[in-house]
Write an enzyme that holds these catalytic residues in place. Structure first.
Site, PDB file in Angstrom:
ATOM      1  N   ASN A 156       2.200  44.740-100.420  1.00  0.00           N
ATOM      2  CA  ASN A 156       3.382  43.872-100.572  1.00  0.00           C
ATOM      3  C   ASN A 156       3.349  42.608 -99.714  1.00  0.00           C
ATOM      4  O   ASN A 156       4.375  41.950 -99.521  1.00  0.00           O
ATOM      5  CB  ASN A 156       4.667  44.668-100.301  1.00  0.00           C
ATOM      6  CG  ASN A 156       4.700  45.196 -98.869  1.00  0.00           C
ATOM      7  OD1 ASN A 156       3.709  45.063 -98.141  1.00  0.00           O
ATOM      8  ND2 ASN A 156       5.813  45.766 -98.463  1.00  0.00           N
ATOM      9  N   ASP A 214      -1.987  63.741 -89.612  1.00  0.00           N
ATOM     10  CA  ASP A 214      -2.263  63.774 -88.183  1.00  0.00           C
ATOM     11  C   ASP A 214      -1.045  64.368 -87.494  1.00  0.00           C
ATOM     12  O   ASP A 214       0.071  63.874 -87.669  1.00  0.00           O
ATOM     13  CB  ASP A 214      -2.496  62.328 -87.705  1.00  0.00           C
ATOM     14  CG  ASP A 214      -3.563  62.240 -86.640  1.00  0.00           C
ATOM     15  OD1 ASP A 214      -3.522  63.071 -85.714  1.00  0.00           O
ATOM     16  OD2 ASP A 214      -4.417  61.339 -86.727  1.00  0.00           O
ATOM     17  N   ASP A 245      -3.894  66.215 -82.854  1.00  0.00           N
ATOM     18  CA  ASP A 245      -4.168  65.247 -81.792  1.00  0.00           C
ATOM     19  C   ASP A 245      -4.128  65.920 -80.414  1.00  0.00           C
ATOM     20  O   ASP A 245      -3.215  66.699 -80.129  1.00  0.00           O
ATOM     21  CB  ASP A 245      -3.099  64.147 -81.850  1.00  0.00           C
ATOM     22  CG  ASP A 245      -3.405  62.983 -80.936  1.00  0.00           C
ATOM     23  OD1 ASP A 245      -4.478  62.380 -81.089  1.00  0.00           O
ATOM     24  OD2 ASP A 245      -2.564  62.672 -80.056  1.00  0.00           O
ATOM     25  N   HIS A 290     -10.945  55.999 -85.279  1.00  0.00           N
ATOM     26  CA  HIS A 290     -10.065  54.896 -84.877  1.00  0.00           C
ATOM     27  C   HIS A 290     -10.014  54.674 -83.364  1.00  0.00           C
ATOM     28  O   HIS A 290      -9.326  53.765 -82.908  1.00  0.00           O
ATOM     29  CB  HIS A 290      -8.661  55.167 -85.403  1.00  0.00           C
ATOM     30  CG  HIS A 290      -8.071  56.386 -84.752  1.00  0.00           C
ATOM     31  ND1 HIS A 290      -8.563  57.659 -84.975  1.00  0.00           N
ATOM     32  CD2 HIS A 290      -7.077  56.533 -83.850  1.00  0.00           C
ATOM     33  CE1 HIS A 290      -7.892  58.527 -84.252  1.00  0.00           C
ATOM     34  NE2 HIS A 290      -6.981  57.879 -83.557  1.00  0.00           N
TER      35      HIS A 290
END
Ligand code: ISL
Ligand code: CA
Length: 555
Positions: free
Chosen positions: A29, A104, A205, A333
């Site tokens: 968008n 996650d 995590d 990441h």
């Protein structure tokens, strides 16, 4: 999550994980932020890669102090990514294509903007007080001298009640108190809520950090690495907590879990993933990711002997044996792009990217590929601090400059090790911002998107993308790649990694020249047939070209 570990066959051992950093994948968008509709639009592309399981970094509501690893509502989607309807649509579209979704789960800490914490800080007798760790100070200072992962101390003073709360990461990530059974029940409820929606599992995590050493002893001069092993990780009740969580939620579903966290060492890997433990299906062992860091951690980067990479996989393989299981990965990441760190991202980018993909897809363990690795995306050099976004790099910069480091040196270190390297927008084509967004991207696109992008790769015959597809298909077609015994055939060689995968279904030898050098190399098996290579076959089989990778089948 049926406890089918060991050598028994199951989908999560055969699957290939594709990691999506939602902020950076595709913006539908034009607001500069990747989103769920963007992911939906790219599902056919993902399916075409031959991967099976999408791991999505956190998309829950969050003030994004640590890009979503600071959750303010575990049952809501962050509006920057879309709505719960978008999520449901995405999950349906994922399943329609025969793919699965891993979410996650960040439950070592929440955001300080979570309702629990807002309540908790109000008063000492608030019902949510014990959802977190509150302690009084010592002689005008914090309860102890532990350093936080993102700089500063792990204790933050709160005026309202004149006490400190514990945060292993940023001060906007207060640690949840797992000693409190009510908190543990909340987490079980959250897990069941998502599993009942039909997701296929979780990446957990820093699961190694959920149980604390409650005496919070003073630590003298320890590095962060030492703090992890001695104090922060594998606390006294960690296995009890994970087992309870499994018993009360995961065990009732056919889903998978992968646990992440520092200090899950080879010696204790099976305590988390052993088949009779009732804990996790697999782990992401982080020791290779930390292996080239100096005593000052991430921003004190050094070099890595290739033998270390070989040893890591060999020793983890031996340690887990037929009992536990791991995921095989070379970046995510949190760590630099694999081709920049373990390969050569200039002269031999294509060759070394293909070699690393070969390694990922032929080792024993569930491969996890970070978005963009299928086209060999690299680290980025942004040059000045105002162009970086990651809290860890920004905090490091502030502290380093304060201590007298030059700007150039601080930036150099961030360029090597910072996490923004692996978070730049996915490079779809050569248009502005790599076709990631029509707006202004939240983090700049790597300028090399002009040549390095999916569109170019799609039209190249010998591209990295085509090679990746060939490799995923190869892994799927040969069960020995999932279950076959792994043997390192040449542990001593300084940079050639030669190993075999073997079971009743097949026998393969993989040869990887992890070097810029042409390397004379005599192969150990003579009855061999070359199946896959990242070079066109040369005349001299006993010489490996720079970053050459070969897979042989042995008869
Ligand atoms: O990168 C590290 C330190 O510099 C690691 O210790 C890292 O923090 C560790 O692997 C945990 O990472 C996970 O939890 C963090 C989050 O920032 C990371 O993105 C996440 O992967 C806190 O939730
Ligand atoms: Ca968007």
């Amino acid at each position: 999550m049926k406890q089918t570990h060991g050598s028994s066959e199951t989908w999560w051992k055969e699957g290939i994980i594709y990691q999506i950093y939602p902020q950076s994948f595709y913006d539908s968008n034009g607001d500069g932020i990747g989103d769920l509709q963007g992911i939906i639009q790219k599902l056919d592309y993902i399916k075409s890669l031959g991967v099976d399981i999408i791991w999505l970094n956190p998309i829950y509501d969050s003030p994004l102090d640590d890009n979503g690893y600071d959750i303010s509502d575990y049952r809501a989607i962050n509006p920057i990514y879309g709505t719960m309807d978008d999520f449901d649509e995405m999950l349906e579209e994922i399943h329609k294509r025969g793919l699965r979704l891993l979410m996650d789960l960040v439950v070592n800490h929440s955001s300080d903007e979570h309702d629990w914490f807002k309540e908790s800080r109000k008063s000492k007798d608030n019902p949510y007080r014990d959802y977190y760790y509150w302690r009084g100070g010592k002689s005008e200072g914090p309860p102890n001298n532990w350093p936080a992962v993102f700089g500063g101390t792990v204790w933050e003073y709160d005026n309202a009640t004149d006490e400190y709360y514990l945060h292993y990461f940023s001060k906007k990530q207060p640690d949840l108190n797992w000693e409190n059974p009510k908190l543990r029940q909340e987490i079980v409820d959250i897990i069941r809520w998502w599993l009942d929606k039909g997701i296929d599992g979780f990446r957990l995590d820093v699961i190694s950090m959920i149980s604390k050493h409650l005496d919070f002893p003073k630590a003298d001069g320890a590095t962060l690495g030492e703090m992890f092993t001695q104090y922060y990780c594998n606390g006294p009740r960690v296995h009890e907590f994970v087992q309870e969580m499994y018993e009360k939620s995961l065990k009732d579903y056919d889903v998978m879990t992968v646990g992440e966290g520092p200090a899950i060492t080879k010696e204790i890997g099976n305590d988390y993933t052993g088949q009779n433990r009732g804990e996790l299906n697999m782990i992401f062992p982080l020791d290779l990711m930390f292996a080239d860091w100096g005593p000052d951690g991430r921003f004190d980067p050094g070099s890595l002997d290739r033998r270390h990479i070989k040893r890591y996989f060999r020793e983890w393989n031996d340690a887990l044996g037929d009992d536990g299981w791991m995921s095989v990965f070379l970046d995510n990441h949190d760590f630099p792009r694999m081709v920049s760190r373990f390969g050569n991202d200039t002269t031999y980018r294509t060759e070394s990217a293909k070699l690393l993909l070969t390694m990922l897809l032929t080792l024993r363990g569930t491969p996890s590929i970070h978005y963009g690795s299928e086209i060999g995306m690299t680290n980025v050099k942004l040059g000045s601090i105002d162009r970086y976004k990651d809290i860890e790099s920004l905090n490091f910069y502030k502290v380093a400059i304060g201590k007298g480091m030059t700007d150039a040196e601080a930036i150099r270190r961030i360029e090597i090790s910072g996490r923004d390297n692996v978070r730049t927008p996915m490079q779809w084509n050569d248009s502005t911002h790599g076709g990631f967004t029509t707006g202004k991207p939240w983090l700049e696109s790597n300028p090399n998107h002009e040549s390095l992008n999916v569109e170019n790769e799609e039209s190249a015959n010998n591209g990295i993308l085509a090679f990746f597809r060939q490799m995923t298909a190869f892994r799927k077609a040969n069960k020995a790649m999932s279950y076959g015994v792994f043997t390192d055939l040449d542990p001593e060689h300084p940079h050639v990694f030669q190993y075999e995968r073997k079971d009743v279904n097949g026998w393969f030898v993989v040869v990887l020249n992890m070097s810029d050098k042409i390397t004379p190399y005599e192969l150990s098996e003579s009855k061999r047939q070359l199946l896959i290579s990242n070079y066109t076959p040369g005349s001299n089989a006993d010489e490996l070209r720079p970053w050459e990778a070969r897979i042989y089948s042995i008869s």
